[in-house]
Design an enzyme around this catalytic site. Structure first.
Site, mmCIF file in Angstrom:
data_model
loop_
_atom_site.group_PDB
_atom_site.id
_atom_site.type_symbol
_atom_site.label_atom_id
_atom_site.label_comp_id
_atom_site.label_asym_id
_atom_site.label_seq_id
_atom_site.Cartn_x
_atom_site.Cartn_y
_atom_site.Cartn_z
ATOM 1 N N ASP A 1 0.834 -1.194 0.000
ATOM 2 C CA ASP A 1 0.000 0.000 0.000
ATOM 3 C C ASP A 1 0.874 1.252 0.000
ATOM 4 O O ASP A 1 1.846 1.348 0.752
ATOM 5 C CB ASP A 1 -0.892 -0.031 1.246
ATOM 6 C CG ASP A 1 -1.840 1.143 1.312
ATOM 7 O OD1 ASP A 1 -2.719 1.247 0.440
ATOM 8 O OD2 ASP A 1 -1.703 1.954 2.256
ATOM 9 N N GLU B 1 1.785 -0.375 -5.077
ATOM 10 C CA GLU B 1 0.884 0.723 -5.400
ATOM 11 C C GLU B 1 1.807 1.939 -5.517
ATOM 12 O O GLU B 1 2.206 2.523 -4.517
ATOM 13 C CB GLU B 1 -0.159 0.923 -4.306
ATOM 14 C CG GLU B 1 -1.165 2.013 -4.650
ATOM 15 C CD GLU B 1 -2.138 2.277 -3.514
ATOM 16 O OE1 GLU B 1 -3.311 2.560 -3.804
ATOM 17 O OE2 GLU B 1 -1.729 2.209 -2.336
#
Length: 718
Positions: free
Chosen positions: A357, A394
């Site tokens: 993330d 990401e």
């Protein structure tokens, strides 16, 4: 006699020469110096090894608690002789791990402007805790300090080999463990748990996916910032506020697992592997649940606040995560924590990959500036234990750093392809100026991932490191993408100001739910178009759970706090939307059966390149920048089947039908129509039902046709 498998650490500590030799007594417990390079709390044959480190702390105490008690029944100060460098380690004998919880207290200087927050009265959770106490019941606020438990790993993986699937061969299915089965319509016995997910494995196999990406399952605090809006309790239920990086979320287990935490999760992972499904974990190393200056001190802040977090010159927190603090990932201490964490989940849980993330934070220096060659990313890319696991970034963060196509160490890392999402969403709803980006994206985004464009052959090529997606947990579901023009996040309590405004969505003529049959037919076709393109694009496809049966969040594109019908998958929609589910099944199977979509094969005997783009006619080859149509062909010779593999994808994003001229094929080959979303009666075809295409084909308005080049005598099902 049953042969029991031991992990490396189990064998190491059982053979340790000092294990059975106490040297002193502290607080009534026999003790001796411990195993300094074994972080966390590790059970031994007749004791427990406790190892912790602090750079700025001046002393450390081990606290032992009876279960669920706030006051310790024993306090064991670490003698100075039990410290080497910055590491305290002690073996405590005579402990029954089923009867206690533990934590620490660390003393040291308190100087917030220098980032030093030591407080000898603060009870601190072990950063390497394998289980966190007090989080068992979902949604119940834990008002006490965090304690850890010692975990005994008795799980036997047998001789299960590590999966060797290539990334490009995966079809990734992103899901939230609780949301996936918590709705009463799920029909499972253990709703919202790892066991509930395991009950759905037959469904996952029926759908055809071969990888699940689990939203965060590390221990987190869903009650953090909980509030009530319109009579509903809102929780931070997505899990992006980590409490413990080594501990599974205990509220996701159907049964109590005291001191054997993780057994249910391991059982789930083994069952998924036994059914050919890999497991990828969404991991959050960019921030923790301790928050900013107003947040709690329950672990990292109390051990070494100025090491674990990026701090401004006046001791405040950089907030590149958008969540209050930012982990200082490129400090050696934090690097070690992250590396040991990933190794732990790879070895002890047999995880197949990790999605990071806001991964761009992992490449920021201690002052927040981006680094050209971040040591953490290089370390993870080159680590021997992690050599076969997927590393997916990401490739952006909340501080404005956007690295899609340029993430460091990209030769090892894959990326969520945010440009694919935006370009294809925009193009499919009719934004013709995105035709060029759409063609690039379908062809593997070679311009982003080290590729090139060959004018001679109209060939797109490049390193296959992109994960393509149109939907994920952030943003609209696929159903909502074609049901809403604007987000509808009023239930979140922020006056609809949260969540993304740039959704590239289209309601097909009416906002939200409708009974208009024409709009419903159009929405179904738009969802089928999206699925067909995703499964016929070079790169690894990923989609959000529930998209295959038109699950809706009622226009909420940021339901991070909605632990209710907004987020829970409504499984009654599966029977209602069987046509969409069958389409997803078909397209997933089609992708698996056509390797030319997934990778470069041996050169095709047809002389067509591995990938090429086209207009409505084969020449000129490249779509113009304002075209409503885009066509891509994949070609190659499959050594496994000893056959040509030819796939031609045609997209018409216009509201007017077009005449498509197909590329010519050698004698003996014909184009068969395998998918036609513009055919209201027969959208998908298989076996002898596949019609043969002529040289010219009507490409209906807002539709997709997928052709397969086949020998005329070939009748085998695709």
């Amino acid at each position: 006699m049953e042969k029991k498998m031991k992990s490396y650490h189990q064998k190491f500590v059982s053979d340790h020469p000092y294990e059975s030799s106490p040297m002193a007594e502290i607080a009534g417990f026999p003790v001796r110096p411990g195993i300094y390079d074994l972080n966390g709390a590790t059970p031994l044959q007749n004791g427990v090894n406790f190892t912790i480190h602090t750079c700025g702390g001046t002393s450390c105490e081990l606290l032992l608690f009876h279960r669920a008690q706030e006051e310790p029944f024993a306090v064991l100060p670490f003698p100075e002789a039990y410290k080497i460098g910055d590491v305290y380690s002690m073996i405590v004998y005579g402990l029954n791990i089923d009867e206690f919880e533990y934590a620490y207290r660390v003393d040291g200087p308190y100087c917030p402007e220098k980032g030093l927050l030591f407080d000898k009265n603060k009870i601190l959770l072990d950063p390497y805790a394998k289980a966190v106490a007090g989080q068992r019941t979902w949604g119940i606020r834990w008002d006490h300090t965090y304690h850890a438990r010692v975990v005994k790993d008795r799980f036997d993986w047998g001789d299960m080999p590590q999966s060797k699937k290539e990334l490009c061969d995966l079809i990734i299915y992103e899901l939230h463990v609780r949301d996936f089965t918590h709705h009463p319509s799920s029909g499972v016995q253990h709703r919202g748990t790892f066991s509930g997910l395991m009950e759905k494995i037959p469904y996952l196999k029926e759908l055809g996916i071969n990888a699940v990406e689990l939203m965060p399952i590390f221990e987190f605090d869903e009650t953090m910032n909980s509030r009530t809006v319109d009579g509903k309790q809102l929780l931070e239920c997505w899990g992006y506020n980590t409490v413990g990086f080594f501990a599974p979320n205990s509220s996701y287990a159907a049964a109590n697992e005291h001191n054997q935490e993780g057994t249910e999760l391991k059982t789930l992972i083994k069952a998924l592997h036994d059914n050919g499904i890999e497991v990828i974990l969404d991991v959050v190393f960019n921030h923790t649940a301790e928050g900013n200056e107003k947040g709690n001190t329950f672990s990292f802040k109390g051990f070494d606040n100025n090491i674990y977090y990026m701090l401004t010159p006046d001791g405040n927190y950089y907030n590149f995560s958008g969540c209050g603090n930012t982990l200082n990932c490129n400090h050696p201490v934090v690097q070690q924590l992250i590396l040991e964490c990933l190794r732990y989940w790879t070895i002890n849980y047999r995880v197949d990959g990790f999605r990071f993330d806001l991964a761009s934070i992992l490449g920021r220096n201690e002052d927040g500036s981006p680094m050209n060659n971040p040591p953490l990313l290089r370390t993870l890319a080159d680590d021997s234990i992690l050599s076969n696991v997927k590393l997916i970034a990401e490739a952006w963060d909340a501080g404005g750093l956007y690295q899609v196509g340029s993430f460091p160490a990209s030769g090892r890392w894959a990326e969520w392809n945010g440009r694919y999402r935006d370009s294809l969403r925009s193009y499919l709803k009719g934004d013709s100026w995105n035709a060029w980006d759409a063609a690039w994206s379908i062809s593997g985004s070679g311009d982003l991932y080290g590729g090139y464009y060959d004018n001679t052959h109209s060939n797109y090529a490049g390193y296959n490191s992109c994960v393509n997606f149109l939907t994920c947990h952030d943003g609209f579901t696929l159903c909502d993408l074609y049901s809403y023009n604007q987000k509808h996040n009023e239930a979140n309590g922020w006056n609809n100001t949260d969540g993304c405004d740039d959704n590239h969505s289209w309601n097909c003529g009416e906002e939200g739910e409708t009974s208009n049959p024409e709009i419903l037919r159009l929405r179904l076709k738009m969802m089928q178009n999206a699925c067909a393109l995703l499964m016929c694009s070079r790169g690894t496809p990923m989609f959000l759970s529930g998209d295959e049966f038109a699950d809706t969040r009622f226009g909420n594109n940021n339901p991070y706090c909605q632990d209710n019908e907004i987020s829970w998958l409504d499984w009654s929609l599966l029977s209602k939307n069987q046509a969409l589910f069958a389409f997803f099944q078909y397209m997933i199977a089609f992708r698996k059966q056509h390797p030319s979509i997934r990778r470069d094969l041996e050169p095709s005997y047809t002389s067509y390149p591995s990938m090429s783009s086209h207009r409505l006619t084969p020449e000129p080859p490249v779509p113009s920048s304002d075209s409503h149509t885009a066509c891509v062909m994949f070609a190659g010779f499959d050594e496994k089947t000893r056959q040509e593999d030819l796939v031609f994808l045609a997209v018409n994003a216009h509201w007017i039908a077009k005449q498509l001229v197909l590329p010519s094929l050698p004698n003996g080959y014909v184009w068969k129509i395998t998918v036609n979303t513009g055919d209201l009666l027969h959208q998908t075809f298989s076996g002898n039902d596949m019609p043969t295409a002529g040289q010219t084909v009507l490409l209906g308005e807002r539709s997709v046709i997928v052709f397969a080049g086949m020998k005329q005598a070939e009748t085998a099902s695709l």
